[in-house]
Design an enzyme around this catalytic site. Sequence first.
Site, mmCIF file in Angstrom:
data_model
loop_
_atom_site.group_PDB
_atom_site.id
_atom_site.type_symbol
_atom_site.label_atom_id
_atom_site.label_comp_id
_atom_site.label_asym_id
_atom_site.label_seq_id
_atom_site.Cartn_x
_atom_site.Cartn_y
_atom_site.Cartn_z
ATOM 1 N N CYS A 79 31.397 9.008 33.442
ATOM 2 C CA CYS A 79 31.045 10.265 32.789
ATOM 3 C C CYS A 79 30.947 10.083 31.278
ATOM 4 C CB CYS A 79 32.076 11.340 33.115
ATOM 5 S SG CYS A 79 31.723 12.929 32.307
ATOM 6 N N GLY B 236 21.737 7.033 40.900
ATOM 7 C CA GLY B 236 20.850 7.253 39.759
ATOM 8 C C GLY B 236 19.405 7.481 40.140
ATOM 9 N N GLY C 144 22.665 12.492 43.433
ATOM 10 C CA GLY C 144 23.218 13.441 42.483
ATOM 11 C C GLY C 144 22.431 14.732 42.442
#
Length: 346
Positions: free
Chosen positions: A100, A224, A245
């Site tokens: 993060c 990703g 995600g």
Amino acid sequence: MEKYISNIKTPKISIAPMVDKSHRHFRYFCRIMNKEALLYSEMVTAQAIINGDLDRILYFREDEGSVALQIAASNPEDAYKAVKLAEKYNYSEINLNCGCPSDRVSGNLMGAALMSDKNLVYEILSAMKEATSKPITIKHRIGIDGTGVIDNKNNKIIMSGYEDLLDFLETVSKAQPDRYTVHARSAILKGLSPKDNREIPPLDYDIVYKLKQDFSYLNIEINGGFKSLESIEDALTKVDGVMIGRAAYEDCYLLANLNKINNKNKSTESISRGEVIKKYIPYVIEELEKGSNVHALAAPLQSLFQGQKGSKKFKQLLSSSNVKPETLIEILNNILEVMPPDILWN
């Protein structure tokens, strides 16, 4: 690199830990569409677990299925305490966040900033492993720019490229994490927002694929930019798993289609959008009776008709001005009546 062969079962698909997205309503909604994927909690700091209301922070329903808890920690002592406290909750595994880029996290030497101190990451992972018999995994970037791995002997930054990723993992692997989830972007800790860090640093899938090729015994999942069934299927020929995600909330029905990946040799029909709504309604009724936030309950639905006929009308019906505790069930039942049947039930 430490050769440790984990017995952990790696699902082909997992849904990433996403701040303000991966709450328990979102996870329940995802599970309606996909029974196989590993779901993640939102990232929780070790300090929040140590000092907070555990049931409020860590509770999840058993019918959410397999859920991983992701924590952020800046020292092994806090990590150990947090994992010990989380033991009584039935998470299938516990993950350390080293990816993060948020200032609030990296500024406290958590998240991606941890990659600047590989020895500290090793110590934190070792403490987590000591605290539980559950699998311990790590999520990290391919590198960081702006700080980097510190070479204390020569007082310089050395994190860039494949060799330096290996340098990071050479130390971290000694803690024997059960899985490496690698976000195939570097994190730029100074000058880019978390949103920009998800988009501006270029994706480099090849560096992750090379890692798996060179160290086949490592359990590697890639993360990703995966937004299509085809791209995910291609990646699964090169690594053990794929973490999705933003696509999970920008085009959530993708999760239903991903069942085809887990049932390659079977005739698999995806659950229809109409059935998804019908199965979600009893949950919404139950949660509203408990006083759950109505907008959090409505949020997972927002992209269910993404790119489909009638999507504009669907979004209008679910607009924040329409959604209220006393109206949400009526809205969902209305959707089942007014949306195009060929899109709703096929």
